[in-house]
Design a protein around this motif. Structure first.
Motif, PDB file in Angstrom:
ATOM      1  N   THR A   1       3.018   3.113 -57.711  1.00 59.08           N
ATOM      2  CA  THR A   1       2.358   4.176 -56.957  1.00 59.08           C
ATOM      3  C   THR A   1       2.814   4.153 -55.502  1.00 59.08           C
ATOM      4  OG1 THR A   1       0.446   2.744 -56.534  1.00 59.08           O
ATOM      5  CG2 THR A   1       0.313   4.221 -58.424  1.00 59.08           C
ATOM      6  N   SER A   2       2.641   5.272 -54.849  1.00 59.50           N
ATOM      7  CA  SER A   2       3.112   5.437 -53.476  1.00 59.50           C
ATOM      8  C   SER A   2       2.031   6.063 -52.613  1.00 59.50           C
ATOM      9  CB  SER A   2       4.361   6.325 -53.454  1.00 59.50           C
ATOM     10  OG  SER A   2       4.616   6.828 -52.162  1.00 59.50           O
ATOM     11  N   PHE A   3       1.647   5.374 -51.561  1.00 56.16           N
ATOM     12  CA  PHE A   3       0.679   5.911 -50.603  1.00 56.16           C
ATOM     13  C   PHE A   3       1.190   7.231 -50.042  1.00 56.16           C
ATOM     14  CE2 PHE A   3      -1.015   6.620 -46.415  1.00 56.16           C
ATOM     15  CZ  PHE A   3      -2.339   6.235 -46.488  1.00 56.16           C
ATOM     16  N   ASP A   4       2.462   7.269 -49.674  1.00 60.65           N
ATOM     17  CA  ASP A   4       3.023   8.478 -49.056  1.00 60.65           C
ATOM     18  C   ASP A   4       3.006   9.660 -50.019  1.00 60.65           C
ATOM     19  OD1 ASP A   4       3.456   7.157 -46.701  1.00 60.65           O
ATOM     20  OD2 ASP A   4       5.576   6.719 -47.113  1.00 60.65           O
ATOM     21  N   LYS A   5       3.319   9.419 -51.296  1.00 57.59           N
ATOM     22  CA  LYS A   5       3.298  10.513 -52.266  1.00 57.59           C
ATOM     23  C   LYS A   5       1.891  11.077 -52.435  1.00 57.59           C
ATOM     24  CE  LYS A   5       7.267   9.980 -55.330  1.00 57.59           C
ATOM     25  NZ  LYS A   5       7.685   9.943 -56.751  1.00 57.59           N
ATOM     26  N   VAL A   6       0.912  10.201 -52.528  1.00 55.47           N
ATOM     27  CA  VAL A   6      -0.470  10.666 -52.687  1.00 55.47           C
ATOM     28  C   VAL A   6      -0.918  11.417 -51.440  1.00 55.47           C
ATOM     29  CG1 VAL A   6      -2.858   9.967 -53.077  1.00 55.47           C
ATOM     30  CG2 VAL A   6      -1.010   8.775 -54.272  1.00 55.47           C
ATOM     31  N   GLU A   7      -0.621  10.850 -50.290  1.00 56.24           N
ATOM     32  CA  GLU A   7      -1.018  11.499 -49.033  1.00 56.24           C
ATOM     33  C   GLU A   7      -0.373  12.875 -48.893  1.00 56.24           C
ATOM     34  OE1 GLU A   7      -1.472   9.970 -44.482  1.00 56.24           O
ATOM     35  OE2 GLU A   7       0.531   9.807 -45.370  1.00 56.24           O
ATOM     36  N   THR A   8       0.890  12.983 -49.245  1.00 56.78           N
ATOM     37  CA  THR A   8       1.596  14.256 -49.149  1.00 56.78           C
ATOM     38  C   THR A   8       1.009  15.281 -50.117  1.00 56.78           C
ATOM     39  OG1 THR A   8       3.650  13.179 -48.472  1.00 56.78           O
ATOM     40  CG2 THR A   8       3.836  15.384 -49.411  1.00 56.78           C
ATOM     41  N   ALA A   9       0.702  14.840 -51.329  1.00 60.99           N
ATOM     42  CA  ALA A   9       0.127  15.750 -52.323  1.00 60.99           C
ATOM     43  C   ALA A   9      -1.238  16.264 -51.875  1.00 60.99           C
ATOM     44  CB  ALA A   9       0.012  15.046 -53.670  1.00 60.99           C
ATOM     45  N   VAL A  10      -2.065  15.373 -51.346  1.00 60.19           N
ATOM     46  CA  VAL A  10      -3.391  15.774 -50.877  1.00 60.19           C
ATOM     47  C   VAL A  10      -3.274  16.741 -49.699  1.00 60.19           C
ATOM     48  CG1 VAL A  10      -5.518  14.973 -49.784  1.00 60.19           C
ATOM     49  CG2 VAL A  10      -4.548  13.708 -51.724  1.00 60.19           C
ATOM     50  N   ALA A  11      -2.430  16.395 -48.734  1.00 57.51           N
ATOM     51  CA  ALA A  11      -2.262  17.255 -47.561  1.00 57.51           C
ATOM     52  C   ALA A  11      -1.740  18.629 -47.953  1.00 57.51           C
ATOM     53  CB  ALA A  11      -1.317  16.588 -46.561  1.00 57.51           C
ATOM     54  N   GLY A  12      -0.814  18.662 -48.900  1.00 60.91           N
ATOM     55  CA  GLY A  12      -0.280  19.940 -49.353  1.00 60.91           C
ATOM     56  C   GLY A  12      -1.343  20.799 -50.013  1.00 60.91           C
ATOM     57  N   LEU A  13      -2.159  20.184 -50.854  1.00 67.86           N
ATOM     58  CA  LEU A  13      -3.203  20.937 -51.530  1.00 67.86           C
ATOM     59  C   LEU A  13      -4.270  21.434 -50.565  1.00 67.86           C
ATOM     60  CD1 LEU A  13      -4.183  19.419 -55.005  1.00 67.86           C
ATOM     61  CD2 LEU A  13      -3.389  21.703 -54.453  1.00 67.86           C
ATOM     62  N   LEU A  14      -4.588  20.640 -49.565  1.00 64.79           N
ATOM     63  CA  LEU A  14      -5.601  21.054 -48.596  1.00 64.79           C
ATOM     64  C   LEU A  14      -5.181  22.296 -47.819  1.00 64.79           C
ATOM     65  CD1 LEU A  14      -6.843  17.614 -47.191  1.00 64.79           C
ATOM     66  CD2 LEU A  14      -8.143  19.243 -48.583  1.00 64.79           C
ATOM     67  N   ARG A  15      -3.895  22.575 -47.793  1.00 60.40           N
ATOM     68  CA  ARG A  15      -3.420  23.817 -47.159  1.00 60.40           C
ATOM     69  C   ARG A  15      -3.527  25.013 -48.111  1.00 60.40           C
ATOM     70  NH1 ARG A  15       0.405  20.075 -44.915  1.00 60.40           N
ATOM     71  NH2 ARG A  15       1.904  20.471 -46.599  1.00 60.40           N
ATOM     72  N   GLU A  16      -3.738  24.734 -49.404  1.00 62.12           N
ATOM     73  CA  GLU A  16      -3.805  25.798 -50.404  1.00 62.12           C
ATOM     74  C   GLU A  16      -5.217  26.108 -50.868  1.00 62.12           C
ATOM     75  OE1 GLU A  16      -1.215  25.249 -53.767  1.00 62.12           O
ATOM     76  OE2 GLU A  16       0.097  23.901 -52.631  1.00 62.12           O
ATOM     77  N   VAL A  17      -6.068  25.088 -50.945  1.00 59.95           N
ATOM     78  CA  VAL A  17      -7.387  25.251 -51.550  1.00 59.95           C
ATOM     79  C   VAL A  17      -8.462  24.666 -50.628  1.00 59.95           C
ATOM     80  CG1 VAL A  17      -6.465  25.197 -53.889  1.00 59.95           C
ATOM     81  CG2 VAL A  17      -7.180  23.059 -52.807  1.00 59.95           C
ATOM     82  N   GLU A  18      -9.714  24.941 -50.994  1.00 62.93           N
ATOM     83  CA  GLU A  18     -10.831  24.462 -50.185  1.00 62.93           C
ATOM     84  C   GLU A  18     -11.115  22.978 -50.406  1.00 62.93           C
ATOM     85  OE1 GLU A  18     -14.267  26.872 -50.869  1.00 62.93           O
ATOM     86  OE2 GLU A  18     -13.144  28.752 -50.750  1.00 62.93           O
ATOM     87  N   GLN A  19     -10.976  22.507 -51.661  1.00 59.20           N
ATOM     88  CA  GLN A  19     -11.321  21.135 -51.992  1.00 59.20           C
ATOM     89  C   GLN A  19     -10.284  20.553 -52.951  1.00 59.20           C
ATOM     90  OE1 GLN A  19     -15.287  22.169 -53.549  1.00 59.20           O
ATOM     91  NE2 GLN A  19     -16.164  20.881 -51.946  1.00 59.20           N
TER      92      GLN A  19
END
Length: 258
Positions: free
Chosen positions: A46-64
Motif C-alpha cells: 500500500t502507498s500513503f501517497d496513492k491513498v492521499e491522492t485518490a482522496v484529494a481527487g475525489l474531494l474535488r468531485e463529490v461532497e463526501q
C-alpha cells in the motif's frame, strides 16, 4: 449526474482494486470510484501517497468520500491519511469497515441511491451479512434456487393483482403484496438486482422481496432467483402502491434485458 458520495478502494494489489471498481461501476454508473492499489513502484503493498491522492481527487468531485480496505495494513495506511487531513475536510471522509468486494458493491449502490457517507458506510458494514443471510427459495420442482440453477421457462403471465398483505399487525394495515415471476434469462443476477435496489430506494416505502430488504443488492443476489422463479414483493409506507407498481413494471420488462 454524479452521486454526492464517492468511494476509494484501497488494496495491496492494483489489479484487485481495479477489478473491484469495475464490478461496482456496472451497478452504480453515476458513482465516482477511485482506486489506490499497490505501492508507488508497482509492487504488492500500500502507498500513503496513492491513498492521499485518490482522496484529494475525489474531494474535488463529490461532497463526501468513503474508503474501503482489503487487509489490516491497508486500513492502517488509510487511517494515517485520515489523520493528516485538514480540519475543513476531515468530516467529509469516512473509513468503512466491511468486506472489500461485497462492501464496495453495496456501498456504491447505496451512493447511487443518494445515501450520505454514514449510510454508505453502514451498507458496507452490513454487506457480508446481507449476502450470507439471504434465504434460498425453493425453485420449481422442489430444488433450491441459487447461482447455477437451471432456469425454468417463463411465459409473460398476467400482471399480478395488488393485494393487502396477509398476517400483518395493526401498524402494517397499508402493506401491499404481489407475486411476480422473473422473465429475464438470468434472473436476479448482479445488474438486475442493482437496478431493483436503486428503484425501490427512490420511494418512501419499505419493500421486501421474499422477506429480504429489496434495497440491499447483496440480499437480492443472495436469494439466487433465476428465470421462472417467483418474487413475493411486499411494500409498506406512503408510496407503497407506487413502489409495487414500479417493481411490477420492471419485472414485466425483464429489467431491460429482453
Amino acid at each position: 449526474m454524479t452521486a454526492k458520495v464517492g468511494l476509494v478502494v484501497v488494496s495491496h494489489s492494483a489489479r484487485l482494486a481495479e477489478g473491484v471498481v469495475e464490478v461496482a461501476a456496472q451497478m452504480a454508473p453515476d458513482v465516482a470510484l477511485h482506486t489506490a492499489g499497490g505501492t508507488d513502484d508497482g509492487r504488492v503493498g500500500t502507498s500513503f501517497d496513492k491513498v492521499e491522492t485518490a482522496v484529494a481527487g475525489l474531494l474535488r468531485e463529490v461532497e463526501q468520500v468513503v474508503l474501503l480496505t482489503d487487509l489490516g495494513s491497508a486500513t492502517m495506511t488509510a487511517e494515517s491519511v485520515l489523520d493528516m487531513l485538514d480540519d475543513d475536510v476531515a468530516g467529509r471522509v469516512v473509513l468503512a469497515d466491511g468486506p472489500l468486494v461485497e462492501g464496495t458493491v453495496a456501498g456504491a449502490v447505496a451512493a447511487q441511491s443518494g445515501a450520505d457517507a454514514a449510510a454508505v458506510a453502514r451498507a458496507v458494514a452490513e454487506a457480508a451479512g446481507s449476502f450470507a443471510g439471504a434465504a434460498r427459495e425453493p425453485a420449481p420442482g422442489g430444488a433450491t434456487a441459487g447461482p447455477g440453477s437451471a432456469p425454468a421457462t417463463a411465459g409473460p403471465g398476467p400482471t399480478p393483482a395488488r393485494q393487502p398483505a396477509a398476517g400483518l399487525g395493526a401498524g402494517d394495515a397499508e402493506a401491499l403484496t404481489a407475486t411476480l415471476t422473473l422473465r429475464n434469462k438470468v434472473g436476479l443476477h448482479a445488474r438486475p438486482a442493482a437496478l431493483l435496489a436503486r428503484l425501490v430506494a427512490g420511494f418512501d416505502a419499505e419493500v421486501t422481496v421474499n422477506d429480504v430488504e429489496a434495497a440491499s443488492v447483496l440480499a437480492l443476489m443472495g436469494l439466487g432467483l433465476g428465470q421462472g422463479d417467483e418474487m413475493r414483493v411486499r411494500a409498506r409506507g406512503a408510496q407503497a402502491a407506487d413502489a409495487l407498481d414500479a417493481v411490477t413494471t420492471a419485472v414485466a420488462d425483464g429489467f431491460g434485458e429482453e
